[in-house]
Design a protein around this motif. Structure first.
Motif, mmCIF file in Angstrom:
data_model
loop_
_atom_site.group_PDB
_atom_site.id
_atom_site.type_symbol
_atom_site.label_atom_id
_atom_site.label_comp_id
_atom_site.label_asym_id
_atom_site.label_seq_id
_atom_site.Cartn_x
_atom_site.Cartn_y
_atom_site.Cartn_z
ATOM 1 N N GLY A 37 0.868 -1.149 -0.086
ATOM 2 C CA GLY A 37 0.156 -0.012 0.112
ATOM 3 C C GLY A 37 0.904 1.307 -0.051
ATOM 4 O O GLY A 37 0.277 2.304 0.123
ATOM 5 N N LEU A 38 2.114 1.173 -0.131
ATOM 6 C CA LEU A 38 3.020 2.341 0.050
ATOM 7 C C LEU A 38 3.181 2.877 -1.516
ATOM 8 O O LEU A 38 3.626 2.078 -2.256
ATOM 9 N N THR A 39 3.147 4.149 -1.720
ATOM 10 C CA THR A 39 3.758 4.615 -2.933
ATOM 11 C C THR A 39 4.734 5.889 -2.565
ATOM 12 O O THR A 39 4.694 6.285 -1.819
ATOM 13 N N PHE A 40 5.652 5.757 -3.500
ATOM 14 C CA PHE A 40 6.919 6.715 -3.557
ATOM 15 C C PHE A 40 7.035 7.566 -4.747
ATOM 16 O O PHE A 40 7.491 7.093 -5.642
ATOM 17 N N ALA A 41 6.483 8.875 -4.672
ATOM 18 C CA ALA A 41 6.418 9.569 -5.945
ATOM 19 C C ALA A 41 7.668 9.942 -6.542
ATOM 20 O O ALA A 41 7.929 10.019 -7.909
ATOM 21 N N SER A 42 8.793 9.964 -5.685
ATOM 22 C CA SER A 42 9.935 10.510 -6.205
ATOM 23 C C SER A 42 11.013 9.119 -6.530
ATOM 24 O O SER A 42 12.249 9.257 -6.937
ATOM 25 N N SER A 43 10.739 7.982 -6.345
ATOM 26 C CA SER A 43 11.550 6.751 -6.227
ATOM 27 C C SER A 43 11.843 6.440 -7.761
ATOM 28 O O SER A 43 10.933 6.582 -8.735
ATOM 29 N N GLY A 44 12.673 5.833 -8.184
ATOM 30 C CA GLY A 44 13.442 5.662 -9.362
ATOM 31 C C GLY A 44 14.363 6.157 -9.937
ATOM 32 O O GLY A 44 15.619 5.543 -9.394
ATOM 33 N N ASP A 45 14.653 7.077 -10.702
ATOM 34 C CA ASP A 45 15.914 7.736 -11.049
ATOM 35 C C ASP A 45 16.746 8.708 -10.280
ATOM 36 O O ASP A 45 16.448 9.930 -10.260
ATOM 37 N N TYR A 46 17.246 8.017 -9.313
ATOM 38 C CA TYR A 46 17.948 8.928 -8.105
ATOM 39 C C TYR A 46 19.188 9.249 -8.784
ATOM 40 O O TYR A 46 19.672 10.518 -8.199
ATOM 41 N N MET A 47 19.855 8.844 -9.710
ATOM 42 C CA MET A 47 21.123 9.488 -10.303
ATOM 43 C C MET A 47 20.817 10.928 -11.061
ATOM 44 O O MET A 47 21.516 11.653 -10.933
ATOM 45 N N ALA A 48 19.403 10.967 -11.432
ATOM 46 C CA ALA A 48 18.981 12.314 -12.143
ATOM 47 C C ALA A 48 19.046 13.395 -11.192
ATOM 48 O O ALA A 48 19.042 14.649 -11.483
ATOM 49 N N ALA A 49 19.073 12.990 -9.844
ATOM 50 C CA ALA A 49 19.011 14.193 -8.692
ATOM 51 C C ALA A 49 20.140 14.872 -8.593
ATOM 52 O O ALA A 49 20.460 15.711 -8.114
ATOM 53 N N LEU A 50 21.434 14.284 -8.871
ATOM 54 C CA LEU A 50 22.716 14.867 -8.743
ATOM 55 C C LEU A 50 23.127 15.743 -9.612
ATOM 56 O O LEU A 50 22.508 16.054 -10.721
ATOM 57 N N MET A 99 23.523 14.894 10.193
ATOM 58 C CA MET A 99 22.431 14.104 9.525
ATOM 59 C C MET A 99 21.365 15.084 9.020
ATOM 60 O O MET A 99 20.905 16.057 9.364
ATOM 61 N N ILE A 100 20.796 14.590 7.583
ATOM 62 C CA ILE A 100 19.626 15.352 7.085
ATOM 63 C C ILE A 100 18.329 14.364 6.851
ATOM 64 O O ILE A 100 18.502 13.267 6.793
ATOM 65 N N VAL A 101 17.405 14.866 7.164
ATOM 66 C CA VAL A 101 16.084 14.233 7.208
ATOM 67 C C VAL A 101 15.070 14.791 6.214
ATOM 68 O O VAL A 101 14.870 16.102 6.278
ATOM 69 N N GLY A 102 14.530 13.933 5.315
ATOM 70 C CA GLY A 102 13.548 14.574 4.395
ATOM 71 C C GLY A 102 12.200 13.879 4.626
ATOM 72 O O GLY A 102 11.824 13.277 5.336
ATOM 73 N N LYS A 103 11.286 14.462 3.661
ATOM 74 C CA LYS A 103 10.044 14.029 3.490
ATOM 75 C C LYS A 103 9.865 12.689 3.094
ATOM 76 O O LYS A 103 10.792 12.099 2.482
ATOM 77 N N TYR A 104 8.712 12.100 3.410
ATOM 78 C CA TYR A 104 8.463 10.647 3.262
ATOM 79 C C TYR A 104 8.511 10.494 1.784
ATOM 80 O O TYR A 104 7.815 11.218 1.147
ATOM 81 N N GLY A 105 9.174 9.472 1.504
ATOM 82 C CA GLY A 105 9.532 9.140 0.059
ATOM 83 C C GLY A 105 10.445 9.904 -0.826
ATOM 84 O O GLY A 105 10.495 9.821 -2.101
ATOM 85 N N ASP A 106 10.941 10.779 -0.431
ATOM 86 C CA ASP A 106 11.605 12.134 -1.041
ATOM 87 C C ASP A 106 13.045 11.932 -0.825
ATOM 88 O O ASP A 106 13.972 12.852 -0.577
ATOM 89 N N GLU A 107 13.695 10.483 -1.052
ATOM 90 C CA GLU A 107 15.009 10.338 -1.059
ATOM 91 C C GLU A 107 15.788 11.302 -2.022
ATOM 92 O O GLU A 107 16.897 11.514 -1.996
ATOM 93 N N ALA A 108 15.345 11.652 -3.223
ATOM 94 C CA ALA A 108 15.970 12.443 -4.491
ATOM 95 C C ALA A 108 16.315 13.668 -3.757
ATOM 96 O O ALA A 108 17.375 14.079 -4.102
ATOM 97 N N THR A 109 15.655 14.416 -2.899
ATOM 98 C CA THR A 109 15.954 15.645 -2.360
ATOM 99 C C THR A 109 17.280 15.490 -1.438
ATOM 100 O O THR A 109 18.118 16.296 -1.380
#
Length: 517
Positions: A257-270, A479-489
């Motif tokens: 039941g979990l969705t992660f809007a930003s998951s996928g192309d993490y390399m593109a965040a760099l 340590m940096i902490v982000g929004k749920y599912g927002d590993e890209a940031t």
């Protein structure tokens, strides 16, 4: 399977207080025989459906003279696919994650002879992406410690000062990264066990959002706290590994039941800049009773210096952060007792992939030799057994209900900023305790550092430690902490921070020594 005898039923009935006469019990005994015959048929069906890996992959336990920091558990090379994101990358797997045909000891001699028959999902994905698995890293005994002295193979020593802890429980993973012996590592995190050793060894460690990375095939502690995640010496390698291992596998109930809007192309965040980031420095993350003021000052100072890079900085108060350990402790103690110990490293009542072999092996192993458990787990058994007998799960339920309040407190703080900031740990690496140190001192050394890390295992927010300097030659983590599912940031900031402000410290002589040997 051995079917029960009448005397077995009689002993069970007496222990449960069922007050059955021999005549009544005899009727139950006769009526239930077909049920036990059914278990035999079930085993046959299961064996017919399974196609387990049943070969021993080549490898060996590492001789102490070739393992001066105690970080390696097993060396054995498995080459992955010829193409993929991880081609050419050397990856070590924490020794609580199943690599079929290799040992899975989880830091305890009680599991020394166990060989899983299936690869964990993260292992399958690493090999499928072309990574080369080079072995398994030592972890703390049953992963129940934030220091690095409880493993039955001996302490894992900090490469910056071998008299000090490397942090736990993903101890070996962080050390092998710091010494340059591997490029990437898998760590696990229930109270900070990726971020603690990464911070004390001067590398990067990311605890993803709860459920983002499947836990299938890893030895659990407590499902609502369990995380697997990437560790590396560079941010791009963290992003690359996360991109490979993240996403649902259909077998882990943590992902349902979990969705992660930003998951996928993490390399593109760099590759972006720091300008425009909004950071909230959490006041309650500083000034703990065990805090080293120099660590607090360094993280404050580094945070303030970011304003010159175009970062917007705000001081944020989250009073709940100071109460979070009360919630974590109840969940970790009673939940671990229910799942890892009584539930035989699995528990019951969830839909997904179970390891029948692991359940059977571990159930016998710890019950037949509970004296071999580490002090950290013996403490857990004493407290959890008392709570179960006298409070019947009431406080576990309270804690799980309050976990939602904790998550909302962080969510509210993140409405006005992109990331929260605080010291990863309140102090630099502490000295390893001796074998003869009092039990109370050992327990303190195992858990004194988790006050900022453990809350985010409860809330589930993604959290990452970044090397930000040295004090007396020992690494300090921010340590940096982000929004749920927002590993890209998190990754976008970490990458810019590494390029514009602070990269991992240069290897000291102790690291070079470990690498040469």
């Amino acid at each position: 399977m051995k079917s029960p005898e009448f005397k077995d039923f009689k002993e069970i009935a007496q222990s449960l207080g069922l007050q059955l006469s021999d005549e009544e019990l005899g009727q139950y005994y006769s009526a239930l025989q077909p049920s036990f015959d059914g278990y035999v048929q079930l085993e046959t069906l299961s064996q017919e459906k399974e196609t387990p890996f049943n070969e021993a992959r080549e490898g060996h336990l590492v001789d102490p003279q070739d393992n001066p920091l105690g970080a390696w558990y097993w060396k054995g090379e498995i080459v992955g696919a010829k193409t993929g994101l991880l081609v050419g990358k050397r990856v070590v797997i924490k020794d609580n994650v199943a690599v079929a045909g290799m040992p899975l000891s989880n830091g305890t001699s009680l599991m020394a002879d166990f060989r899983p028959s299936e690869d964990a999902t993260v292992v399958q994905r690493i090999l499928g992406a072309g990574g080369t698995i080079v072995g398994q890293s030592v972890c703390e005994n049953l992963c129940f410690s934030g220091s690095s002295f409880t493993s039955d193979t001996g302490p894992v020593r900090n490469p910056y000062d071998p008299s000090r802890s490397s942090g736990g429980s993903s101890s070996g993973s962080a050390v092998l990264l710091a010494t340059g012996e591997v490029d990437m590592a898998i760590g696990g995190d229930q109270g900070g066990s990726i971020r603690i050793p990464a911070a004390w060894c001067g590398v990067y460690g990311l605890k993803p959002t709860w459920g983002l990375v499947p836990y299938t095939g890893a030895f659990p502690i407590e499902p609502s706290l369990d995380h697997l995640g990437p560790m590396a010496r560079t941010v791009p390698d963290v992003a690359r590994l996360l991109e490979v291992i993240a996403g649902p596998d259909g077998n882990d109930p943590r992902q349902k039941g979990l969705t992660f809007a930003s998951s996928g192309d993490y390399m593109a965040a760099l590759g972006q800049e720091l300008r425009g980031f909004r950071l909230g420095v959490v006041k309650e993350g500083f000034g703990w009773p065990q805090s080293d003021p120099r660590v607090d000052d360094m993280v404050w100072g580094v945070s303030e210096s970011l304003e010159s890079k175009g970062v917007s900085l705000a001081s944020v108060s989250i009073p709940w952060h100071r109460q979070a350990m009360l919630v974590w402790n109840a969940i970790a103690v009673e939940g671990t007792w229910a799942v890892m110990m009584k539930g035989n490293a699995s528990g019951y009542g969830w839909k997904g992939r179970y390891s029948a072999d692991l359940m059977s092996y571990w159930a016998k192993a710890w019950r037949q030799n509970a004296a071999a458990l580490p002090a950290t787990v013996k403490q857990l058994l004493l407290v959890a057994s008392y709570m179960e007998e006298h409070t019947y799960g009431k406080y576990y339920a309270m804690a799980q209900n309050l976990a939602g309040e904790l998550r909302r407190a962080y969510d509210n703080a993140l409405k006005d900023v992109d990331l929260l900031v605080m010291p990863t740990l309140p102090m630099t690496a502490t000295r390893l305790p001796g074998k003869d140190d009092p039990i109370a001192e050992q327990l303190n050394k195992a858990f004194e550092m988790v006050v900022n890390t453990a809350p985010f295992d409860v809330s589930g927010h993604p959290a990452m430690t970044l090397p930000c300097g040295l004090i007396d030659g020992l690494p300090v983590g921010m340590m940096i902490v982000g929004k749920y599912g927002d590993e890209a940031t998190l990754l976008r900031f970490a990458d810019a921070f590494a390029r514009q402000v602070s990269s991992p410290p240069s290897p000291p002589e102790a690291v070079k020594l470990g690498q040469e040997q």
